[in-house]
Design a protein around this motif. Structure first.
Motif, PDB file in Angstrom:
ATOM      1  N   ARG A   1      -8.913  -9.592 -24.206  1.00  0.00           N
ATOM      2  CA  ARG A   1      -8.344  -9.798 -22.872  1.00  0.00           C
ATOM      3  C   ARG A   1      -9.100  -8.957 -21.857  1.00  0.00           C
ATOM      4  O   ARG A   1      -9.488  -7.820 -22.136  1.00  0.00           O
ATOM      5  N   SER A   2      -9.281  -9.533 -20.663  1.00  0.00           N
ATOM      6  CA  SER A   2      -9.934  -8.831 -19.555  1.00  0.00           C
ATOM      7  C   SER A   2      -9.129  -9.052 -18.286  1.00  0.00           C
ATOM      8  O   SER A   2      -8.814 -10.193 -17.938  1.00  0.00           O
ATOM      9  N   ASP A   3      -8.770  -7.957 -17.594  1.00  0.00           N
ATOM     10  CA  ASP A   3      -8.063  -8.019 -16.315  1.00  0.00           C
ATOM     11  C   ASP A   3      -8.929  -7.378 -15.240  1.00  0.00           C
ATOM     12  O   ASP A   3      -9.268  -6.189 -15.335  1.00  0.00           O
ATOM     13  N   SER A   4      -9.289  -8.151 -14.229  1.00  0.00           N
ATOM     14  CA  SER A   4      -9.999  -7.628 -13.063  1.00  0.00           C
ATOM     15  C   SER A   4      -8.992  -7.530 -11.927  1.00  0.00           C
ATOM     16  O   SER A   4      -8.513  -8.553 -11.423  1.00  0.00           O
ATOM     17  N   ILE A   5      -8.660  -6.303 -11.518  1.00  0.00           N
ATOM     18  CA  ILE A   5      -7.467  -6.048 -10.713  1.00  0.00           C
ATOM     19  C   ILE A   5      -7.825  -5.339  -9.412  1.00  0.00           C
ATOM     20  O   ILE A   5      -8.645  -4.417  -9.400  1.00  0.00           O
ATOM     21  N   THR A   6      -7.181  -5.756  -8.343  1.00  0.00           N
ATOM     22  CA  THR A   6      -7.150  -4.990  -7.098  1.00  0.00           C
ATOM     23  C   THR A   6      -5.690  -4.707  -6.790  1.00  0.00           C
ATOM     24  O   THR A   6      -4.889  -5.637  -6.675  1.00  0.00           O
ATOM     25  N   ASN A   7      -5.331  -3.433  -6.716  1.00  0.00           N
ATOM     26  CA  ASN A   7      -3.957  -3.130  -6.330  1.00  0.00           C
ATOM     27  C   ASN A   7      -3.914  -1.906  -5.434  1.00  0.00           C
ATOM     28  O   ASN A   7      -4.875  -1.143  -5.338  1.00  0.00           O
ATOM     29  N   GLY A   8      -2.780  -1.769  -4.741  1.00  0.00           N
ATOM     30  CA  GLY A   8      -2.665  -0.678  -3.788  1.00  0.00           C
ATOM     31  C   GLY A   8      -1.227  -0.355  -3.468  1.00  0.00           C
ATOM     32  O   GLY A   8      -0.309  -1.141  -3.736  1.00  0.00           O
ATOM     33  N   LEU A   9      -1.043   0.826  -2.890  1.00  0.00           N
ATOM     34  CA  LEU A   9       0.267   1.313  -2.457  1.00  0.00           C
ATOM     35  C   LEU A   9       0.127   1.772  -1.015  1.00  0.00           C
ATOM     36  O   LEU A   9      -0.690   2.649  -0.708  1.00  0.00           O
ATOM     37  N   PHE A  10       0.934   1.182  -0.105  1.00  0.00           N
ATOM     38  CA  PHE A  10       0.771   1.411   1.324  1.00  0.00           C
ATOM     39  C   PHE A  10       2.118   1.726   1.974  1.00  0.00           C
ATOM     40  O   PHE A  10       3.159   1.196   1.564  1.00  0.00           O
ATOM     41  N   GLN A  11       2.088   2.557   3.013  1.00  0.00           N
ATOM     42  CA  GLN A  11       3.273   2.826   3.822  1.00  0.00           C
ATOM     43  C   GLN A  11       3.464   1.689   4.826  1.00  0.00           C
ATOM     44  O   GLN A  11       2.494   1.236   5.454  1.00  0.00           O
ATOM     45  N   THR A  12       4.710   1.228   4.970  1.00  0.00           N
ATOM     46  CA  THR A  12       4.977   0.115   5.885  1.00  0.00           C
ATOM     47  C   THR A  12       6.267   0.345   6.663  1.00  0.00           C
ATOM     48  O   THR A  12       7.167   1.073   6.223  1.00  0.00           O
ATOM     49  N   ILE A  13       6.349  -0.296   7.808  1.00  0.00           N
ATOM     50  CA  ILE A  13       7.576  -0.412   8.594  1.00  0.00           C
ATOM     51  C   ILE A  13       7.768  -1.895   8.875  1.00  0.00           C
ATOM     52  O   ILE A  13       6.909  -2.533   9.496  1.00  0.00           O
ATOM     53  N   ARG A  14       8.848  -2.449   8.367  1.00  0.00           N
ATOM     54  CA  ARG A  14       9.142  -3.878   8.505  1.00  0.00           C
ATOM     55  C   ARG A  14       7.925  -4.727   8.118  1.00  0.00           C
ATOM     56  O   ARG A  14       7.490  -5.609   8.840  1.00  0.00           O
ATOM     57  N   ARG A  15       7.353  -4.401   6.971  1.00  0.00           N
ATOM     58  CA  ARG A  15       6.244  -5.124   6.333  1.00  0.00           C
ATOM     59  C   ARG A  15       4.909  -4.961   7.060  1.00  0.00           C
ATOM     60  O   ARG A  15       3.958  -5.688   6.753  1.00  0.00           O
ATOM     61  N   HIS A  16       4.795  -4.033   7.976  1.00  0.00           N
ATOM     62  CA  HIS A  16       3.525  -3.776   8.654  1.00  0.00           C
ATOM     63  C   HIS A  16       2.992  -2.416   8.209  1.00  0.00           C
ATOM     64  O   HIS A  16       3.690  -1.402   8.299  1.00  0.00           O
ATOM     65  N   ARG A  17       1.751  -2.400   7.741  1.00  0.00           N
ATOM     66  CA  ARG A  17       1.146  -1.143   7.299  1.00  0.00           C
ATOM     67  C   ARG A  17       0.916  -0.217   8.491  1.00  0.00           C
ATOM     68  O   ARG A  17       0.424  -0.649   9.538  1.00  0.00           O
ATOM     69  N   THR A  18       1.252   1.059   8.286  1.00  0.00           N
ATOM     70  CA  THR A  18       1.109   2.017   9.374  1.00  0.00           C
ATOM     71  C   THR A  18       1.186   3.440   8.839  1.00  0.00           C
ATOM     72  O   THR A  18       1.782   3.683   7.781  1.00  0.00           O
ATOM     73  N   ASP A  19       0.565   4.375   9.558  1.00  0.00           N
ATOM     74  CA  ASP A  19       0.792   5.789   9.284  1.00  0.00           C
ATOM     75  C   ASP A  19       2.220   6.145   9.682  1.00  0.00           C
ATOM     76  O   ASP A  19       2.818   5.520  10.568  1.00  0.00           O
ATOM     77  N   LYS A  20       2.765   7.172   9.032  1.00  0.00           N
ATOM     78  CA  LYS A  20       4.091   7.679   9.378  1.00  0.00           C
ATOM     79  C   LYS A  20       4.012   9.196   9.517  1.00  0.00           C
ATOM     80  O   LYS A  20       2.993   9.813   9.201  1.00  0.00           O
ATOM     81  N   VAL A  21       5.100   9.768   9.969  1.00  0.00           N
ATOM     82  CA  VAL A  21       5.204  11.229  10.008  1.00  0.00           C
ATOM     83  C   VAL A  21       6.391  11.642   9.152  1.00  0.00           C
ATOM     84  O   VAL A  21       7.390  10.920   9.057  1.00  0.00           O
ATOM     85  N   ASP A  22       6.268  12.807   8.504  1.00  0.00           N
ATOM     86  CA  ASP A  22       7.394  13.312   7.728  1.00  0.00           C
ATOM     87  C   ASP A  22       8.271  14.196   8.612  1.00  0.00           C
ATOM     88  O   ASP A  22       8.056  14.297   9.831  1.00  0.00           O
ATOM     89  N   TYR A  23       9.253  14.857   8.024  1.00  0.00           N
ATOM     90  CA  TYR A  23      10.200  15.645   8.809  1.00  0.00           C
ATOM     91  C   TYR A  23       9.592  16.950   9.321  1.00  0.00           C
ATOM     92  O   TYR A  23      10.201  17.634  10.150  1.00  0.00           O
ATOM     93  N   ASN A  24       8.392  17.289   8.853  1.00  0.00           N
ATOM     94  CA  ASN A  24       7.685  18.465   9.362  1.00  0.00           C
ATOM     95  C   ASN A  24       6.640  18.093  10.402  1.00  0.00           C
ATOM     96  O   ASN A  24       5.883  18.945  10.867  1.00  0.00           O
TER      97      ASN A  24
END
Length: 759
Positions: free
Chosen positions: A411-434
């Motif tokens: 078996r061979s899997d050629s994969i592109t995956n990612g983890l992104f921050q979003t607001i209402r399904r739109h990718r964007t930078d965010k700020v934390d509580y600091n």
């Protein structure tokens, strides 16, 4: 994508449109017995005598037709081997005396599947004794699975295949072994072959707890046009047919589906499924080519914090804490299989390839990490190719029947995956509580994962009442990760060897005894295997072990001593070594201690008459870490989410003949589970009662009605315990939030009706 209105109109119009289409195509219907059963189906009823052996493994088979060899126990020549004629299985084929390699192995036939109530396609796997199928998000997402003391998440440690093509996805954006069965069309399922434990040489990754192969029919005895409607915006249309082309069968089907569910923010789940398959030949020699297509889009009501019901005015168990959660997914498969068999040997080859993608938007902690919200996107795109091949030789050892099999799986899997921050399904930078920036991209990776797995297996009938199965499997894995954070890029490889075996005694008085054991494994996410830095915090982390050892054993009995009753009893044990698990929701690895699970399963299927069937399956298990784990103040040895009891009881009735009533009543109990290591927080038991009733007006028309959660219980479909923070909530003591039970409610009482026309 279809709008809801278009989908409804298409579903309603499906019947007359396809009826007209069908007049243009001469259909080939297989001969039908007076009781309406198809002659020539590739489902088989297996004999109880110990002289019968099945040369094709039940489960992850690569052939579209069972390959049954009957061999005399005292024969002196392989010339005595003959192919058994095909006959039908009308219900659960648990009576595999003389054939099964372990007590927990079994088969569920089409007749039982036709009468089952199914609220979602994945519940086909609940025909496997001890399996629970739930959902913690929108209907388009893969289900959660439970079995043998495991919360299997979305498929880890349970290998699922359809016509031999694997469904599990390694190094998946959301979870290792992700298994999405929304691609399944239940009406096409001919049988479900299942096995449990690491005792089988032809089963590798994800199969330590169990495995199931869902086999589609090769042809239909008639065309099917079906429309359905029900509670909460449920709409479904199905057309399926087959015709003779040359000396082979062309099978084709299309399904249109829509469902809102009871949620305040409707799921608005729309999907389309298609199947096109051409098969030719029989059990001795044949081939098939199959292509399938699936596309789905949905909004999700994820699990909610229990305290929200009391702290947010008017908040209901069907409400959501983020109305923009949801996703879309596609999968397109192409596979080809070829098989041959004679008195001396048999060969099976399956080649497959598929494209898959998923965009999933989730929010499980609400405002724990950022005042802008914690929604994130998980992206998975992959192209997969694979091969399964095996060769079996039938011979003699000291005048005793012997089978030797060599196999290879690639078996061979050629994969592109990612983890992104979003607001209402739109990718964007965010700020934390600091006031610090949380980057839009948590991580993004291109991965190539490949595996090479040869195996050998030997079966010998040493005496009339004793046979053995011995196997040896080697798995080699290669991981190549190109990450947006260079320190997490790299390559690794690993190999593992797994011996397996079973001793089978009997039958005596239609009762057979089994002793099985073996070593297995499961792979870890490739990103965790090469990771050196936590992408969220920048802290150094320990890479995960590529392949994690599992060890299992089982002792059991199978009997048909009471006329009409098929019963099995199995005592089992499964250990999992210390491991590091990649958490797709966080983009990092989490440590897990060594674990042990053990339990008992008792399954029963009773047919006192041809028109009545009763089944009762009971599973009890205990799961524990082999050392104390957990945070300060909550340390213990309990495994969060580990299921300890399952009960499923059903009674099915089918009036003989072309006309008459049929019904099914089913009770399903999903036992309580620890939600934290010290067992101080536990889930409650979930009990659901469902029923199906219908009437066959003649051989053409059928009307049926299904009812779900008939007791209108307000139980939970699933529970978790972790910290979260609601909007406008002050910072709490638990990682800035508040530990709480987070749950997804079961759906309230619901009714669905279906009108089916066969022609």
């Amino acid at each position: 994508m279809y709008t809801q209105q278009r989908l409804l109109r298409l579903s309603v119009l499906l019947l007359p449109i396809l009826l007209n289409f069908n007049r243009l195509l001469p259909l080939c219907a297989a001969p039908v017995n007076p009781d309406g059963k198809t002659v020539g189906s590739s489902t088989v009823e297996l004999p109880d005598e110990d002289v019968s052996r099945q040369s094709e493994e039940n489960g992850d088979n690569t052939s579209n037709s069972p390959d049954i060899i009957q061999r005399s126990a005292d024969s002196t020549s392989t010339e005595s081997a003959t192919l058994l004629p095909e006959v039908l299985v009308y219900g659960r084929a648990d009576s595999l005396i003389g054939i099964a390699d372990a007590a927990s192995q079994g088969t569920v036939g089409k007749d039982e599947l036709e009468l089952r109530t199914l609220s979602r396609p994945g519940e086909v796997l609940e025909t496997v004794p001890g399996v629970i199928v739930t959902q913690h998000s929108g209907a388009g997402k893969a289900n959660q699975f439970f079995l043998r003391g495991f919360n299997l998440d979305h498929g880890t440690d349970f290998a699922t295949s359809i016509n031999g093509v694997p469904v599990n996805l390694p190094t998946h954006a959301h979870g290792q072994g992700y298994t999405d069965l929304n691609i399944l069309i239940p009406e096409l399922v001919e049988r479900v072959d299942f096995r449990k434990g690491p005792y089988y040489a032809d089963l590798g990754d994800f199969s330590s707890a169990g495995a199931a192969n869902i086999k589609y029919v090769d042809s239909l005895p008639y065309s099917i046009a079906q429309v359905e409607g029900g509670s909460f915006g449920y709409e479904r249309g199905l057309y399926a047919s087959s015709r003779l082309i040359g000396s082979g069968n062309l099978l084709y089907a299309v399904e249109l589906f829509h469902n809102d569910g009871p949620w305040s923010t409707p799921d608005d789940y729309k999907k389309i499924n298609g199947v096109l398959s051409y098969s030719r030949g029989d059990a001795e020699h044949g081939y098939s080519v199959t292509t399938t297509a699936y596309a789905g889009h949905w909004t999700a009501t994820d699990q909610v914090a229990k305290r929200a019901l009391s702290e947010i005015p008017g908040f209901d168990r069907f409400d959501t804490l983020n109305s923009s959660d949801g996703g879309n997914s596609q999968r397109y498969n192409l596979s080809a299989e070829w098989h041959r068999a004679d008195a001396d040997s048999s060969t099976k080859v399956l080649a497959y390839g598929f494209y898959y993608d998923l965009d999933l938007f989730s929010d499980f902690t609400y405002f724990l990490n950022s005042p802008q919200g914690d929604q994130f996107e998980q992206l998975d795109r992959r192209a997969v190719g694979g091969l399964k091949a095996s060769q079996t030789w039938y011979s003699q050892l000291f005048s005793r029947d012997m089978e030797n099999t060599v196999g290879l799986q690639i078996r061979s899997d050629s994969i592109t995956n990612g983890l992104f921050q979003t607001i209402r399904r739109h990718r964007t930078d965010k700020v934390d509580y600091n006031g610090e920036t949380i980057s839009e991209t948590t991580r993004s990776d291109d991965v190539w994962e490949a595996s090479f797995s040869p195996y050998v297996e030997n079966k010998v009938q040493w005496a009339d009442k004793f046979r053995t199965v011995l196997g040896l499997r080697m798995d080699y894995y290669y991981f190549d990760v190109d990450s947006n954070l260079s320190s997490n890029s790299g390559t690794r490889d690993d190999a593992i060897v797994s011996p397996k075996g079973s001793l089978i005694f009997g039958p005596w008085a239609k009762t057979e005894y089994y002793l099985s054991g073996g070593l297995g494994f499961h792979s870890n996410d490739a990103r965790g295997v090469t990771q050196k830095v936590d992408p969220m915090t920048g802290d150094p982390v320990k890479p995960a072990d590529p392949l994690v050892r599992t060890k299992g054993a089982e002792i059991g009995v199978r009997t048909t001593a009471i006329e009409g009753l098929q019963s099995t009893l199995a005592l089992w044990l499964l250990d999992v070594d210390s491991e590091l698990v990649f958490a797709g929701d966080a983009g990092s690895t989490e440590a897990s201690a060594p674990s042990r699970r053990y339990g008992v399963e008792w399954t029963n299927y009773y047919t006192p008459t041809k028109w009545l069937a009763l089944d009762a399956d009971f599973s009890f298990s205990h799961a524990e870490f082999r050392k104390t784990v957990g945070d300060d103040g909550s340390q213990g040895t309990h495994i969060p989410g580990a299921i300890d009891s399952v009960m499923a009881i059903g009674i099915a009735y089918r009036q003989p003949g072309e006309r008459g009533f049929f019904s099914d009543l089913r009770l399903r109990l999903f036992g309580p589970r620890p939600l934290i290591e010290d067992n101080s927080v536990r889930s409650a038991t979930t009990t659901l009662l469902s029923a199906k009733a219908g009437y066959n007006f003649n051989k053409n028309w059928t009307l049926s009605v299904e009812g779900f959660n008939l007791l209108d219980n307000k139980n939970h479909d699933i529970d978790y315990y972790y910290p979260s923070r609601l909007k406008n909530e002050v910072a709490g003591p638990d990682e800035g939030g508040y530990n709480d039970i987070h749950f997804k409610s079961v759906e309230p009482i619901a009714v669905r009706a279906a009108l089916t026309f066969r022609f």
